[in-house]
Design an enzyme around this catalytic site. Structure first.
Site, mmCIF file in Angstrom:
data_model
loop_
_atom_site.group_PDB
_atom_site.id
_atom_site.type_symbol
_atom_site.label_atom_id
_atom_site.label_comp_id
_atom_site.label_asym_id
_atom_site.label_seq_id
_atom_site.Cartn_x
_atom_site.Cartn_y
_atom_site.Cartn_z
ATOM 1 N N GLY A 12 -11.302 5.145 0.760
ATOM 2 C CA GLY A 12 -12.203 4.399 -0.110
ATOM 3 C C GLY A 12 -12.635 5.160 -1.355
ATOM 4 N N HIS A 109 -2.935 -1.375 -7.888
ATOM 5 C CA HIS A 109 -1.663 -0.853 -7.383
ATOM 6 C C HIS A 109 -1.381 0.472 -8.093
ATOM 7 C CE1 HIS A 109 2.378 -1.013 -5.728
ATOM 8 N NE2 HIS A 109 2.841 -0.685 -6.920
#
Ligand code: GRF
Length: 206
Positions: A12, A109
């Site tokens: 995260g 991405h």
């Protein structure tokens, strides 16, 4: 402020960078809930530390996909979620959710699309492929999510040079820094409705 659900499966660090931008006042969203398929994800600890509710929702726990869909829909409704931010989420969202949140789900991405993306192209696989191909640039792509992997309209791309000395590991580290530096800009532009979307063309002030 738009209510955001962040979906994360791993450490995260992108979620951490978004939290930091919210703290400095640059990012204008309300983080309503962190949803993870992985109860031991570092992202869950980051959420708890920031006082953000955590919901552990592993799709594999449900024998019937319809039950998972109902549970996920309930969570999103309960937290009045308006925007879904994927930050290292390793599961595919149900197509019903993708349709219900059309142009309101965003993903980052770690490569330039459409060249280095698609099913199986995640994490180190992206950087392995970039180096193996001999590409001279790589970068990041922030895009809306549609029903195909790594395919929805592009919101933001940033590039960096691939150095002769780069390994997949050194390249991964620089790309991740680029993600942290820029993801919040795309999220803020969406949340503040500064974008106009016509088909695949997303324009406006990111
Ligand atoms: C990032 O590289 C992101 O592009 C990809 O998954 C990774 C998540 O890293 N979708 P982190 O969990 O944010 O550190």
């Amino acid at each position: 402020m738009m209510k955001v659900a962040v979906f994360a499966s791993g450490g995260g660090s992108n979620f951490g960078a978004l939290l930091a931008r919210k703290a400095t006042g640059d990012l204008h969203v309300e983080f309503s809930v962190l949803i993870s398929n992985n109860s031991t994800a570092g992202a869950c600890d980051r959420a708890r530390a920031a006082g953000i509710p955590v919901v552990h929702l592993p799709p594999g726990r449900y024998s019937d996909p319809a039950l998972y869909l109902r549970e996920l829909s309930d969570v999103l409704a309960r937290f009045r979620v308006e925007l879904i931010v994927l930050a290292g989420y390793m599961k595919k969202l149900p197509p019903e959710i993708v349709r219900a949140f059309y142009n309101r789900i965003v993903n980052i991405h770690p490569g330039l699309l459409p060249a280095f993306g698609g099913a199986g192209m995640y994490g180190h696989h992206v950087h392995d492929a970039v180096i193996a191909y001999g590409a001279k640039v790589s970068g990041i792509t922030v895009h809306f999510v549609d029903e195909e992997y790594d395919h929805g309209p592009v919101v933001l791309q940033e590039t960096l040079k691939v150095l002769d000395a780069d390994t997949p590991q050194t390249l991964a580290a620089r790309v991740l820094e680029l993600e942290h530096a820029h993801y919040w800009r795309a999220v803020d532009a969406i949340a503040q409705q500064r974008l106009s979307i016509q088909g695949r063309r997303v324009t406006g002030n990111v």
